[in-house]
Design an enzyme around this catalytic site. Structure first.
Site, PDB file in Angstrom:
ATOM      1  N   SER A   1      -2.470   1.438  -4.810  1.00 49.23           N
ATOM      2  CA  SER A   1      -2.217   2.572  -5.799  1.00 49.23           C
ATOM      3  C   SER A   1      -1.843   2.040  -7.182  1.00 49.23           C
ATOM      4  O   SER A   1      -1.124   0.938  -7.277  1.00 49.23           O
ATOM      5  CB  SER A   1      -1.142   3.299  -5.384  1.00 49.23           C
ATOM      6  OG  SER A   1      -0.633   4.158  -6.309  1.00 49.23           O
TER       7      SER A   1
ATOM      8  N   TYR B   1       7.621   4.834  -2.952  1.00 50.56           N
ATOM      9  CA  TYR B   1       6.194   4.970  -2.879  1.00 50.56           C
ATOM     10  C   TYR B   1       5.171   3.671  -3.479  1.00 50.56           C
ATOM     11  O   TYR B   1       4.589   2.950  -2.783  1.00 50.56           O
ATOM     12  CB  TYR B   1       5.156   6.080  -3.231  1.00 50.56           C
ATOM     13  CG  TYR B   1       3.956   6.026  -3.184  1.00 50.56           C
ATOM     14  CD1 TYR B   1       3.121   6.143  -1.979  1.00 50.56           C
ATOM     15  CD2 TYR B   1       3.094   6.326  -4.505  1.00 50.56           C
ATOM     16  CE1 TYR B   1       1.903   5.960  -2.023  1.00 50.56           C
ATOM     17  CE2 TYR B   1       1.488   6.000  -4.505  1.00 50.56           C
ATOM     18  CZ  TYR B   1       1.031   6.187  -3.041  1.00 50.56           C
ATOM     19  OH  TYR B   1      -0.433   5.998  -2.927  1.00 50.56           O
TER      20      TYR B   1
END
Length: 342
Positions: A134, A159
């Site tokens: 990501s 995350y």
């Protein structure tokens, strides 16, 4: 099953997810056999996930397994039974803000499950593991555009930390077991069949219902919005070309973007950051309605801007995302109106 490697299927995890559905469809269209796996959890409406699976269709070359990849024994059995030659690992607990609310979901889905995937690849002769990372890994980095050759040791959300951990774990397996692994850092993916927790869906629903939208950091944010078709093309190109070690890697001056081991990492972004207010205006034009804006401060875990340097992707695959925001948003809005009959 035929022992010929070309007869072995491609395993797509998160197949009922936004990106996973389109990747599975693209592989099937290219003549591949695809094994899909997803746990169909209730992070958002499972009905949308099941509708995506229906969109893939009951094709002879596609089979779906409802599995929780964090369950070690079940994941090991899946690998032993299916013997995939390539694994495209897209399953994860997504979302920056939700990681502040339910960190355990990220530990289970992004760390434990990824460890099980690596073990499955290691023990079953997988030729290449391509996995979703990501843009969030860039965290507190301020140098733009974000480059895979820059250090990313300062995540600002759990995350992001789990995605950086995935890259480190993958490199370890590439080093120890010569398992080719490639991490793909996605930049704000949008388009038809997208996730309901992301801005395009949240904003569209609110605007059509005449409700206000939350605009964080008073709108002073920008994102490298990347259309789903561009992401899928990149994923498939990368997955079908196993990573190789770099002969020019210098351990005295280590490059975070490459390795002596068969490990690589790439950005997949549109290379064109868009101001949040411009994004909202583009959405308003496609919907033919104005948004009611609720200006709010920056949220914990968010970053002010993302901007992908895609030069490595261009060099190694002759490819870069190119869909204009106006075109992508129109396609998304057309799908939204049809799917939700509004």
């Amino acid at each position: 099953m035929n022992a010929d490697n070309n007869e072995r299927p491609i395993l797509v995890t998160g197949a009922a997810g936004f990106i996973g559905m389109f990747v599975a469809k693209a592989l099937l269209a290219a003549g591949e056999r695809v094994i899909g796996v997803d746990n169909l959890n209730n992070y958002y409406d499972p009905a949308l996930k099941r509708a995506r699976l229906d969109e893939i269709g009951p094709k002879a070359a596609f089979s779906f397994h409802e599995n929780d990849l964090a369950q070690r024994n079940a994941t090991a059995r899946l690998f032993e039974e299916q013997r995939p030659r390539i694994v495209i690992h897209l399953a994860a607990q997504a979302g920056v803000r939700y990681s502040l609310v339910n960190p355990a979901a990220y530990i289970d889905s992004n760390l434990v499950a990824f460890g099980n995937i690596l073990e499955g690849c290691r023990h079953n002769g997988v030729e290449h593991l391509a996995f979703a990372s990501s843009s969030s890994v860039y965290g507190a980095n301020a140098k733009m555009p974000f480059s895979v050759h820059d250090n990313v040791d300062h995540p600002v959300s759990l995350y992001a930390a789990t995605k950086k951990a995935n890259e480190l774990m993958a490199h370890t397996y590439a080093h120890l077991y010569a398992l080719p692994t490639t991490g793909l850092r996605f930049f704000t993916v949008y388009g038809p069949w997208g996730r309901p927790d992301m801005a395009p869906m949240l904003f569209t629903k609110a605007i059509l219902e005449g409700k206000p939208i939350d605009v964080f950091n008073e709108g002073r944010m920008s994102r490298d919005f990347t259309y789903i078709d561009d992401i899928v093309e990149g994923v498939v190109k990368v997955a079908l070309k196993p990573a190789q070690g770099s002969p020019s890697y210098d351990p005295a001056n280590p490059d975070p973007g490459s390795s002596y081991a068969p490990f690589r990492v790439y950005n997949i972004g549109n290379n064109t950051p868009v101001e949040l207010m411009t994004f909202i205006e583009t959405l308003e034009q496609a919907l033919g309605r104005k948004a009611i804006k609720n200006m709010k401060p920056m949220q914990p875990g968010d970053v002010q801007a993302t901007y992908a340097d895609t030069s490595d992707l261009e060099r190694d695959f002759g490819y870069r995302p190119s869909t204009r925001l106006e075109d992508g948003i129109k396609a998304f809005v057309d799908w939204y109106r049809a799917y939700y009959t509004v």
